[in-house]
Design an enzyme around this catalytic site. Structure first.
Site, PDB file in Angstrom:
ATOM      1  N   ASP A 172       0.706  -1.304   0.067  1.00 54.51           N
ATOM      2  CA  ASP A 172      -0.466  -0.276  -0.247  1.00 54.51           C
ATOM      3  C   ASP A 172       1.016   1.060   0.158  1.00 54.51           C
ATOM      4  OD1 ASP A 172      -2.372   1.886   0.618  1.00 54.51           O
ATOM      5  OD2 ASP A 172      -3.089   0.243   1.112  1.00 54.51           O
ATOM      6  N   HIS A 193       2.079   1.697  -3.350  1.00 57.61           N
ATOM      7  CA  HIS A 193       1.166   2.607  -3.725  1.00 57.61           C
ATOM      8  C   HIS A 193       1.571   3.860  -3.694  1.00 57.61           C
ATOM      9  CE1 HIS A 193      -2.543   0.190  -2.794  1.00 57.61           C
ATOM     10  NE2 HIS A 193      -1.612  -1.336  -3.888  1.00 57.61           N
TER      11      HIS A 193
END
Length: 423
Positions: free
Chosen positions: A247, A270
């Site tokens: 993430d 991310h």
């Protein structure tokens, strides 16, 4: 009489001469003794968890021994205290909170060995599942060393609920590896954090924080495994570290200001994010600088994400000197954030975004839409600047920018951000 006077005068001069020679010697000896005494009085007091019963075999629950050691550390009369986690040992710790305030003015946790989470979810029975180790109300805390915190998150990734039979539709959250709450003057150096069930580090309500030369690693497909989350914290510096997760490498949440991020190698993951903001109501983020970072193979590069219906503002945010390598969505402002794409709000209220700079950013994208500025249709984004931004496609295809109600200007940028409206 004259002879007596002359003899006395000679004796007096001789005595003074001897004193002039010997006094500096005694004075020097006094200073040496004083320095030795002061060094003893100011010496660090050291506590080793082994001396409190810790085994370090990776099987025995060493938490009771750690808590005994922490009690001794926290109540020590010494001004500077070191808690030693020795090398070549593996310490199993069940979930716990390590709390202050403490008597010493400075506490140093020297992590040379490895610290591992339980290998079964049942260790969290009767406890909150949101955290593994929480440090609260400890000022001037330093955590450093070459040891490893292993969250054993693979137990949670397929189902973050405590009971694996719980429906996947139930909103459960696995434990964050390390939470620092209300810890001012915090320093984290050199350690490695791996395989957290959820976020690896959370900073909340902390002031004057420095995180440097750490490594955070989890598989790219591990869900919700943010590297470092910052919320309600000020004067935070995160630099010269490697973060590879499933993430956000770093995410800056509401209530945070004066955050500097530099020298981060990010990927997989991310990217580096501001937000998400606005889901919980009024939120503010300001004075954030992200510079000299390398982002490789991530889902997004740098972005700002807010929910519809939110309130507050995010302003004075700069992304500078960023290198992008095969990133899917390099530069994003998303004011319609709704990751599940289910039951998303349709609300005209929004977090106000302004004074956002993208400067000196170069690299490649896996997508042809390399700049996406999706701002609120009612409030919009104000004073956006693109300067010396050059992003191309990895396969040489044409690339472009997209805007919704974004206001600002661009110079020396490719692709040209012609969709920007005047400031």
């Amino acid at each position: 009489m004259h002879k007596i006077y002359t003899s006395y005068y000679a004796w007096f001069n001789c005595t003074i001469g001897i004193m002039m020679i010997t006094l500096p010697v005694y004075f020097c000896i006094f200073l040496v003794l004083l320095c030795m005494a002061s060094s003893v009085w100011g010496a660090d007091k050291t506590f080793n968890v082994i001396n409190f019963g810790a085994v370090g075999d990776g099987k025995t629950d060493d938490l009771p021994a750690f808590l005994k050691a922490w009690e001794a550390v926290c109540q020590s009369e010494s001004s500077r205290v070191i808690l030693v986690i020795p090398k070549r040992k593996k310490f199993l710790l069940t979930p716990s909170s390590i709390d202050g305030p403490c008597k010493p003015s400075r506490i140093h946790i020297q992590v040379s060995g490895n610290i591992i989470a339980p290998n079964t979810k049942s260790a969290w029975d009767g406890r909150a599942t949101n955290a593994w180790l929480t440090f609260s109300n400890i000022d001037h805390l330093t955590v450093n060393g070459h040891g490893v915190f292993d969250g054993r998150g693979h137990l949670w990734w397929s189902n973050p609920c405590l009971n694996d039979n719980t429906s996947q539709e139930t909103q459960c959250k696995g434990p964050t590896a390390l939470i620092f709450r209300r810890c001012d003057q915090l320093r984290v150096r050199g350690v490695t954090i791996i395989r957290s069930a959820r976020s690896h580090i959370i900073l909340t309500a902390c002031n004057e924080v420095s995180i440097a030369k750490i490594r955070i690693m989890s598989p790219g497909d591990s869900p919700n495994t943010d590297g470092i989350d910052v919320s309600a914290s000020t004067n935070v510096r995160i630099h010269n570290s490697l973060i590879a997760t499933g993430d956000d490498c770093v995410a800056i949440g509401g209530g945070s200001s004066k955050v500097n991020i530099s020298g981060i190698t990010c990927g997989p993951g991310h990217g580096i994010s501001i937000g998400s903001l606005g889901e919980g109501g009024f939120e503010v983020v300001e004075d954030v600088n992200v510079r000299n970072c390398t982002i490789k193979g991530t889902l997004t590069g740098v972005r700002i994400k807010t929910w519809q219906g939110g309130e507050g503002y995010a302003r004075r945010i700069a992304f500078e000197g960023i290198k992008l390598d095969a990133v899917n969505n390099p530069l994003i402002i998303d004011q319609f954030y709704c990751p599940s794409r289910v039951n998303c709000k349709n609300d005209t209220a929004a977090v106000a975004l302004s004074d956002i700079t993208f400067r000196g950013i170069v690299g490649t994208s896996l997508m042809d839409e390399v700049i996406n500025l999706s701002c609120s249709e009612t409030i919009g984004c104000k004073n956006i600047l693109f300067d010396r931004v050059y992003i191309s496609s990895v396969d040489g295809k044409p690339v472009h920018a997209k805007c919704i109600n974004a206001h600002g200007r661009y110079t020396h940028t490719s692709p040209a951000v012609k969709c920007l409206q005047p400031p």
